[in-house]
Enzyme design. Structure first.
Site, PDB file in Angstrom:
ATOM      1  N   ASN A  57      24.051  45.033   7.385  1.00 30.09           N
ATOM      2  CA  ASN A  57      23.822  43.650   6.984  1.00 30.09           C
ATOM      3  C   ASN A  57      23.247  42.854   8.151  1.00 30.09           C
ATOM      4  O   ASN A  57      23.555  43.112   9.308  1.00 30.09           O
ATOM      5  CB  ASN A  57      25.150  43.006   6.556  1.00 30.09           C
ATOM      6  CG  ASN A  57      25.173  42.690   5.077  1.00 30.09           C
ATOM      7  OD1 ASN A  57      24.191  42.897   4.378  1.00 30.09           O
ATOM      8  ND2 ASN A  57      26.298  42.204   4.596  1.00 30.09           N
ATOM      9  N   GLU A 113      29.048  32.195  -2.772  1.00 27.07           N
ATOM     10  CA  GLU A 113      29.361  31.315  -1.651  1.00 27.07           C
ATOM     11  C   GLU A 113      28.526  30.046  -1.768  1.00 27.07           C
ATOM     12  O   GLU A 113      27.503  30.020  -2.457  1.00 27.07           O
ATOM     13  CB  GLU A 113      29.049  31.998  -0.314  1.00 27.07           C
ATOM     14  CG  GLU A 113      27.566  32.313  -0.136  1.00 27.07           C
ATOM     15  CD  GLU A 113      27.244  32.884   1.234  1.00 27.07           C
ATOM     16  OE1 GLU A 113      28.154  33.002   2.063  1.00 27.07           O
ATOM     17  OE2 GLU A 113      26.054  33.204   1.467  1.00 27.07           O
ATOM     18  N   ARG A 121       0.301  -5.153  16.496  1.00 28.95           N
ATOM     19  CA  ARG A 121      -1.008  -4.599  16.841  1.00 28.95           C
ATOM     20  C   ARG A 121      -0.904  -3.709  18.060  1.00 28.95           C
ATOM     21  O   ARG A 121      -1.560  -2.664  18.153  1.00 28.95           O
ATOM     22  CB  ARG A 121      -2.004  -5.725  17.096  1.00 28.95           C
ATOM     23  CG  ARG A 121      -2.520  -6.417  15.848  1.00 28.95           C
ATOM     24  CD  ARG A 121      -3.319  -7.668  16.182  1.00 28.95           C
ATOM     25  NE  ARG A 121      -4.382  -7.395  17.135  1.00 28.95           N
ATOM     26  CZ  ARG A 121      -4.983  -8.314  17.880  1.00 28.95           C
ATOM     27  NH1 ARG A 121      -4.588  -9.574  17.782  1.00 28.95           N
ATOM     28  NH2 ARG A 121      -5.944  -7.995  18.704  1.00 28.95           N
ATOM     29  N   MET A 144     -11.983  -1.719  10.344  1.00 28.48           N
ATOM     30  CA  MET A 144     -11.683  -3.112   9.970  1.00 28.48           C
ATOM     31  C   MET A 144     -10.401  -3.622  10.618  1.00 28.48           C
ATOM     32  O   MET A 144      -9.600  -4.314   9.986  1.00 28.48           O
ATOM     33  CB  MET A 144     -11.580  -3.219   8.445  1.00 28.48           C
ATOM     34  CG  MET A 144     -12.796  -2.697   7.705  1.00 28.48           C
ATOM     35  SD  MET A 144     -14.336  -3.493   8.240  1.00 28.48           S
ATOM     36  CE  MET A 144     -14.099  -5.121   7.569  1.00 28.48           C
ATOM     37  N   HIS A 192     -22.881  -3.932  14.535  1.00 30.69           N
ATOM     38  CA  HIS A 192     -22.746  -5.209  13.839  1.00 30.69           C
ATOM     39  C   HIS A 192     -24.024  -5.481  13.038  1.00 30.69           C
ATOM     40  O   HIS A 192     -25.132  -5.265  13.552  1.00 30.69           O
ATOM     41  CB  HIS A 192     -22.511  -6.333  14.854  1.00 30.69           C
ATOM     42  CG  HIS A 192     -22.267  -7.670  14.208  1.00 30.69           C
ATOM     43  ND1 HIS A 192     -21.083  -7.974  13.576  1.00 30.69           N
ATOM     44  CD2 HIS A 192     -23.061  -8.775  14.098  1.00 30.69           C
ATOM     45  CE1 HIS A 192     -21.154  -9.211  13.098  1.00 30.69           C
ATOM     46  NE2 HIS A 192     -22.332  -9.717  13.395  1.00 30.69           N
ATOM     47  N   VAL A 213     -15.032 -11.163  20.412  1.00 31.04           N
ATOM     48  CA  VAL A 213     -15.618 -10.477  19.260  1.00 31.04           C
ATOM     49  C   VAL A 213     -17.150 -10.521  19.319  1.00 31.04           C
ATOM     50  O   VAL A 213     -17.740 -11.587  19.528  1.00 31.04           O
ATOM     51  CB  VAL A 213     -15.109 -11.091  17.937  1.00 31.04           C
ATOM     52  CG1 VAL A 213     -15.811 -10.454  16.747  1.00 31.04           C
ATOM     53  CG2 VAL A 213     -13.605 -10.914  17.819  1.00 31.04           C
ATOM     54  N   GLU A 260     -29.424   0.930   6.160  1.00 31.69           N
ATOM     55  CA  GLU A 260     -30.345   2.027   6.481  1.00 31.69           C
ATOM     56  C   GLU A 260     -30.734   1.986   7.960  1.00 31.69           C
ATOM     57  O   GLU A 260     -30.839   3.024   8.619  1.00 31.69           O
ATOM     58  CB  GLU A 260     -31.589   1.939   5.594  1.00 31.69           C
ATOM     59  CG  GLU A 260     -31.324   2.244   4.128  1.00 31.69           C
ATOM     60  CD  GLU A 260     -32.582   2.069   3.277  1.00 31.69           C
ATOM     61  OE1 GLU A 260     -33.670   1.877   3.860  1.00 31.69           O
ATOM     62  OE2 GLU A 260     -32.460   2.116   2.036  1.00 31.69           O
ATOM     63  N   ALA A 261     -30.965   0.776   8.485  1.00 32.06           N
ATOM     64  CA  ALA A 261     -31.292   0.633   9.902  1.00 32.06           C
ATOM     65  C   ALA A 261     -30.114   1.059  10.780  1.00 32.06           C
ATOM     66  O   ALA A 261     -30.298   1.679  11.842  1.00 32.06           O
ATOM     67  CB  ALA A 261     -31.679  -0.812  10.209  1.00 32.06           C
TER      68      ALA A 261
END
Length: 1005
Positions: free
Chosen positions: A229, A288, A864, A889, A908, A943, A971-972
């Site tokens: 065992n 058991e 924060r 974000m 940005h 910012v 797109e840019a």
């Protein structure tokens, strides 16, 4: 805030608990005390040396280190009152109280409790006098041959004797010779029950119970249940011997009765309750109780738990199990095989080196450590049961086969293990059921499950003309709804060749979907056609749902990239046709082109026309039989470090780079009319594919020095001794497609392409002389020899800057950064993507690109600073050198910005310093400016005030709305952000001490 959890214990069970807890997005760190080699610095998991026997010290440690939950693995601390003491000290702890743990700690208490509450169990007697125990053995009117030490004996205090004499000897060994110490002061002598032994566990909140799938342990050391065992040599789950009806009976007659009885007696039982049962002819009877997860049962139960274990524990502790029952994976089986030291369960040697663990984990198996330790950077044995190898599969047989293969792959000299875990279940299944389709090797349920998994993926590919709903006999496409007036249908079909073999060997299947779609879509483009819909064919010997879902999921993602709908497909399970683990793929694409725009325009193609080459990503999907032969000659495996490609990549990773899809890039250019012909460089290489789209009287003159040659081709040519003709007839040699354009249009088309992809003017067309070759490739040998450091194999690879990208949403800018970093010439390597929101599309983009992801949910943090501190630790964990904020974000704290000054880039949507903050496009329209755009800048504490790296202007049209202007600025951004990333990662641009931009070649700001 994200939680810290402490797991108490050092075995395989505790490793499994830590592994499952670490998967919770709500958990920041899992500490294991004392732990083992497997829990030492493994992702979120690490070991702690805090004392777990001194509960006061442990409680103070938890408070000092903000540990929000303690999970107790073994029985001894539970019986010693660890839950009572920690709870009293204000530290939440999962497990039963010391009084409740008597169900395991005292066999005598347990048997009396079952007798009081009518819970079915074996007849028994409890004794403190060995002579009385022996008298009971000899006079009982049933075989009283099971002798148990009443106290805790590490799962080894039970002797099943073959006769009365040996049962009496067991009593003497336990009570007089103290074989199990004080655990044997009282013995319980039980009736020997006959039947099948199973383990039925449940979560319980003190009132209700939530059963886990039944499992079966294997106590004997050797195959066939022979030998001594042990603490357990393996387990499997679920057990087919326990039907749903029988499990309900066990729930009501055993588990619920036990919890109700404990509650009645004033000792509510909260935690995991383990009932070891014998399935007798009279019904299930309790052998058991254990007051915790079993070991090794835990290692097969937790891999099948679909729910978040942390949430399950919270619901258990807070009494909410009834309304929040744990969910388990269905139609799956788990098998774990224990590897023990030579000599176990007797004396054994420690410090034996163990190898091959990472390779086993890479194959999809889970290795849970028990008796292991770290020594000189390696893993060595430190106990009897050393580790367990766990596999999950669609059937018990496949899981057992996988686990046994994993065990065989581990280097552990002298290891003892069984090869027949689950043999009773397999015999039961073979005896108790008639043949089904599944017995022949075809699993209809698995096929249906696969369809259910891929339906939402296909739905996501819907487009004008098609809603991509799977499940019908055929798919529909409305050409009129797609905007066609006078269309010609174009179809193409292909596979991915023996690239399949490499993917299967590396267990990396996801990229094959893109290969398959690319091979078909890129062919359809040769007629000028827009790809409309796609169908896939997946065939195998035995369906592995996860692998198939990975492949078809890749197909769906690639269809999105190509702009076509995944309209349907076929999964064919064909036992005996394919070897285990093998499968094949085929794809079918249908496109359409207006009659007047059909390519090639053979009548327009003329001598002097220019050839523009589009970069390939590498070998793409052709020539892999030759590639595999070269690898064999070079004695390289797929896991070997690649002598080509990025630093740190393996051979397999480089070769499995997906084929590029050109449809979204090329369709606007093809529709402009500037392209006369397009050739997909597929099977047949440069020599055979370009002539397929040309008039017979024209020949191709290519100059290999004009394009960038990926290092893999140089290596293949050198190692394989391949001739120039063999190279150009077999491989794309760095060009995935070639366009034919008039000289006057060449530069304009080239610039349009280069805005999104590497492209070059690679040659021209000339009049074909009689007897001359249709394609001539000049300077090929020179280009192969001068491909760069990777071609020699002995130069130090260029170090790439390790980049993290922080996101909050869809990750469109992230995708542009990923594509940039994929380029061989890039100086950046994206090593991790971090999101403050779980489940967003950007995380999926990163996973599909093979980039590691982390979720740091801001909602779970109290401040924060705490949130930023967690982000900082993740960045340090991955050795990040540069951070890009791509739609992130959250406003970062000043402390964080200061630490990462000069290493943080943001984008940005305005030409800063104009229109800072939110709604920049709206501000631009309100101000009436004629030019808007985007700005990539270093992040400063104020910012949108950091030094500017790259800007791109976007004209504002009179008809612009906020939405249309935003689309063009986006797109840019997809051009500007990768350009800025490259400038900073390469060192061409850096932030000076004065906060101004410094260029490498100049000190001017």
């Amino acid at each position: 805030m994200a939680e810290k959890v402490l797991v108490v214990g050092s075995g395989g069970r505790e490793h499994a608990l830590a592994w499952k807890l670490a998967q919770s997005p709500q958990i920041q760190q899992v500490l294991v005390a004392p732990g083992n080699a497997g829990t030492a610095n493994c992702g979120k998991i690490s070991n702690s040396e805090v004392s777990v026997s001194n509960h006061a010290i442990l409680a103070q440690f938890c408070k000092d280190h903000h540990v929000g939950l303690v999970v107790v693995g073994p029985e001894v601390p539970l019986a010693a009152g660890i839950v009572d003491d920690l709870t009293a000290a204000g530290v939440p702890c999962f497990g039963p109280s010391a009084k409740a743990a008597q169900l395991e700690a005292s066999k005598s208490f347990s048997k009396a409790f079952m007798e009081r509450h009518g819970i079915p169990t074996a007849r028994y007697g409890s004794f403190t006098d060995p002579q009385e125990a022996c008298k009971y053995i000899r006079t009982a009117d049933f075989p009283a041959l099971v002798v148990k030490a009443s106290g805790l004996a590490a799962g080894k205090g039970v002797i099943v004797a073959p006769d009365q004499d040996q049962a009496c000897q067991a009593v003497m060994d336990i009570m007089q010779d103290r074989a199990f110490g004080i655990a044997g002061e009282t013995v319980v002598v039980e009736e020997l029950l006959e039947g099948e032994e199973v383990s039925c566990l449940c979560f319980t909140d003190g009132s209700s119970v939530s059963p886990m799938p039944p499992a079966q342990d294997h106590k004997r050391l050797q195959d066939g249940d022979l030998g001594p065992n042990t603490g357990g040599m393996g387990a499997y789950c679920p057990t087919p011997q326990v039907s749903q009806q029988l499990l309900q009976q066990i729930r009501e007659m055993v588990l619920q009765k036990t919890v109700d009885g404990m509650k009645e007696e004033g000792t509510p039982y909260v935690g995991v309750l383990y009932a070891g049962l014998m399935l007798t002819k009279q019904g299930p009877k309790v052998l058991e109780f254990n007051c915790r997860f079993g070991d090794p049962e835990c290692q097969v139960l937790l891999p099948l738990l679909k729910s978040d274990l942390y949430e399950v524990i919270l619901n258990t502790v807070n009494g909410k199990l009834v309304s929040n029952a744990p969910v388990w994976h269905q139609d799956s089986s788990a098998v774990t095989v224990v590897m023990a030291s030579a000599g176990y369960p007797g004396s054994y040697k420690k410090g034996v080196e163990i190898t091959g663990l990472s390779q086993v984990q890479d194959s999809g198996l889970q290795v849970f450590h028990a008796g292991t330790a770290l020594k000189e950077g390696g893993v060595v044995s430190s106990g009897g049961r050393v580790l367990t190898v766990t596999a999950v599969g669609p059937s018990l047989e496949t899981a057992l086969q996988a686990a046994n293969q994993g065990v065989a792959a581990i280097g552990f000299p002298g290891a003892v293990y069984r090869r027949d875990i689950g043999h009773r279940a397999i015999a039961h299944l073979n005896q108790h059921r008639g043949l089904t389709y599944k017995d022949s090797g075809v699993d209809i349920a698995a096929g249906n499950k696969l369809v259910d998994m891929i339906k939402p993926l296909a739905k996501a590919t819907s487009r004008a003309g098609c809603n991509a709903e799977l499940g019908g006999f055929a798919g529909l496409f409305d050409l009129k709804a797609a905007g066609f007036v006078d269309p010609i249908l174009v179809s193409g079909t292909d596979g991915v060749g023996t690239k399949l073999k490499i993917a299967q060997a590396c267990s990396q299947h996801g990229g094959l979907g893109q290969d398959l779609v690319a091979m078909c879509v890129n062919d359809v483009l040769a007629q000028g056609a827009e790809p409309l819909f796609f169908l896939d064919y997946f065939s195998c010997g035995s369906l592995d749902v996860d692998i198939a879902a990975s492949v078809v999921g890749g197909v769906a993602k690639a269809c999105e990239m190509a702009g076509c709908a995944l309209l349907g497909g076929e999964t064919a399970e064909m036992p005996g046709v394919y070897a285990p683990g093998e499968y094949d793929l085929a794809g079918f694409c249908v496109g359409a082109v207006e009659r007047g725009a059909l390519l090639p325009r053979l009548g327009d193609i003329a001598e002097g026309d220019r050839l523009i080459g589009l970069a390939s990503s590498g070998v793409h999907s052709n020539g892999f039989s030759l590639v595999r032969k070269v690898l064999e000659r070079a004695n390289l495996s797929y896991s070997s470090p690649a002598p080509f490609g990025k630093s740190g990549q393996t051979v397999g990773e480089v070769l499995l780079t997906p084929t590029k899809i050109y449809s979204r890039l090329l369709l606007p250019i093809l529709r402009s009319g500037a392209v006369k012909a397009y050739a997909h460089i597929t099977g047949g290489g440069l020599l055979e594919n370009i002539p397929r789209v040309l008039p017979q009287e024209l020949a191709v003159d290519l100059d290999a020095s004009r394009w960038s040659m990926p290092p893999v081709f140089s290596w293949l040519q050198k190692e394989g001794g391949l001739s120039e003709e063999e190279m150009t007839r077999t491989f794309n040699c760095g060009l995935g497609a070639v366009l034919v354009v008039a000289p006057l249009d060449a530069q304009r088309v080239l610039h349009q392409l280069q805005a999104h992809e590497e492209a070059w003017i690679v040659g021209s067309l000339a009049h074909k002389q009689q007897g001359s070759e249709p394609v001539v490739v000049r300077n090929l040998k020179h280009s192969l020899l001068n491909v760069g450091p990777a071609s020699g194999g002995d130069s130090t690879p260029r170090k790439r800057t390790r980049v993290a990208v922080l996101i909050s949403g869809t990750g469109t800018n992230l995708q542009a950064l990923i594509e940039q970093a994929k380029r061989p010439s890039s100086s950046a390597e994206i090593v991790v993507v971090i999101s403050n929101r779980p489940g967003v599309q950007g995380l999926k983009r990163a996973s599909l690109a093979g980039i590691q992801t982390r979720v740091v949910d801001h909602k779970l943090y109290g401040s924060r600073a705490e949130f930023d501190g967690t982000i900082d630790r993740v960045l340090e964990e991955f050795g990040v050198e540069l951070v890009c904020l791509a739609g992130f974000m959250r406003i970062l704290t000043g402390t964080f910005v200061k630490k990462w000054n000069g290493k943080l880039l943001n984008i940005h949507p305005s030409l800063l310093p104009s229109f800072k903050g939110v709604n920049a496009q709206k501000q631009a329209l309100q101000a009436g400016v004629r030019v808007a755009g985007c700005t990539v800048h270093f992040v400063a504490e104020e910012v949108d005030a950091g030094a500017i790296v790259v800007q791109e202007a976007v004209p504002v049209l009179g008809s612009d709305t906020e939405e249309s202007l935003s689309d063009r600025i986006r797109e840019a951004e997809h051009r500007a952000f990768p350009a800025a990333l490259e400038l900073v990662a390469s060192g061409a641009v850096r932030l000076g001490e004065d906060g101004h931009i410094m260029w490498k070649s100049s000190s001017q700001s």
